[in-house]
Design an enzyme around this catalytic site. Sequence first.
Site: not given
Lengths: 345, 345
Positions: B22, B26, B176
């Site tokens: 997942r 990216h 993040s």
Amino acid sequence: MSASAPSGGTGKPVLIYDASLRDGHHAVRHQLGRDQLRAYAEAADAAGIPMVEVGHGNGLGASSLQVGQARLSDDEMLSIVRESLRDSAMAVFMLPGWGTTADLRRAIAHEADVVRIGTHCTEGDLAERHLGFLREQGVQAQAVLLMSHMTSAERLAHECARLVEFGANAVGIMDSSGHYLPADVTERIGAMRAAVEVPVMFHAHNNLGMAVANSIAAVEAGADILDACARGFGAGAGNTQLEVLVPVLERMGFSTGIDLYGLLDAADLAERTLMPAPPTIDSVSVVSGLAGVFSGFKTRVLDIARREDVDPRDVFFELGKRQAVAGQEDLIVEVALALKAARSA
Amino acid sequence: MSASAPSGGTGKPVLIYDASLRDGHHAVRHQLGRDQLRAYAEAADAAGIPMVEVGHGNGLGASSLQVGQARLSDDEMLSIVRESLRDSAMAVFMLPGWGTTADLRRAIAHEADVVRIGTHCTEGDLAERHLGFLREQGVQAQAVLLMSHMTSAERLAHECARLVEFGANAVGIMDSSGHYLPADVTERIGAMRAAVEVPVMFHAHNNLGMAVANSIAAVEAGADILDACARGFGAGAGNTQLEVLVPVLERMGFSTGIDLYGLLDAADLAERTLMPAPPTIDSVSVVSGLAGVFSGFKTRVLDIARREDVDPRDVFFELGKRQAVAGQEDLIVEVALALKAARSA
């Protein structure tokens, strides 16, 4: 440095020792050329990195068929880097046995500012003669203990005290296998700090992803000098990544005197011009770090394990249990055959 | 696992959540195909990794022109991974806005075992309806706060308590931007641990080389679940490197239940089949981590900085000062123009 960038720390100074052009050399089989050395040394100097080490990966006098012939001679490497540095000190490394007093004389003739003598962690006595010679010559002499996870904090502290008696102006340890976790570093550097008055240094490898964290643990335990390489340039999982370490130190309040943008420029140049690709942590690196085995064994372990049809990971862990050190490559075959025999028994 | 390998820890269990299929997505613009998903999921399952997340990088329902169209539909990804897992739980991620209740129904129809709902760190309320729905459906629901460095430990603890009221079975934070140092993690996870009874989780990025060290700090402060990706697979500097984290945890005495050799095999497979190359920490990653800026801004920052002839590093630091978050891409132009004007003023 721009006004937009964060301002640096103003606390305890940490001296950064850039080993890119020496320890990084291992990753390219000692094949760096004149233009590569010159461009990186100039960039490091412009960034304000205080100490720039240069040489064959195994140090002065080591270029040989056995550990690899460098593209350039020691004389060539030292003269190029000497010409390229205006403010940074030039440092060289020597392992007694590979290098001799004649090599030290040559380095001094090239105006090396810092000479670092390395020995196995329990064999500091091998540096006595060279440290004495350097003291006579008035050159800054550092002494560093390799494969330092193989002995205790107490023994390292004792070795460091001896190295100071021999004339070392600074003493330190290398985590040559990338085996340490931060608590290991805290214990060892703490013991060394308590045993000597001179600056203490630490050199990490990144096999367990801990090079930056271990370096921070070292300064928090009293270390004054940290080794690092642009993009972590080095064999296997690489060294502490210089341009990551420095801003982390600054953010924590330590002071390195290095310009962040100049440092990032130097690291970008290093990635473009010195290495095929930055180091990453592959599975062999993880295993050799866990096992505490000299990473230089990698190629031979893989070859011999393939030939004998055993798992190279088992070979690394067995070599770790047997406390194998560089020079004991014969042990690899012995271990592989023992594993094979155990399987068919 | 071989007899030669070190035995694992027997202490506090840590649940490993594998985000390779997942968050790693990216790094390859969501282009993983059937064979890639199947082979990695089978390898993760064989290694005993307890939770395997799959999907578009931005989660259920996110495949779009705006953030990138995935090669496979959510239905295809979930059915392939479901078929490939025997013991591991299948997990999915959803950001309210991209995903809807219809997406959650679809995931449940595919027998997802764990559904994780993510929101910006101060907007946990956006997860209320979805967490309530998952509670009604009897599905394990986790809630995670993104860009968590942008608010205080106290606020995060408050948000986590609310998320538990909404029905979350576990709560956590993502770093993040890869901005944290270990002390930041200790403070935040400690506050969250004190505020809730459910498991607490932590998800790191490696911009400052601290992903493994920060993850260790998290479990030491009371976290129960750690996210990681094979070889750190992920955008920019990547995520916590799974096959490094696990043996480090085991060596420290924590217990993951994962087989080391199986894990290393899965990571080797991931490097060979999922990614062009493992992530490394480039200068932009260092700067965006220091600045605390969403790494998804990278391409646009570089483009706009080139166009306006300003230093992209200045743009990152200014965006950090202005607390830019995803969706505020207009700010990049504004900042670049302001820097240009300041220079000519």
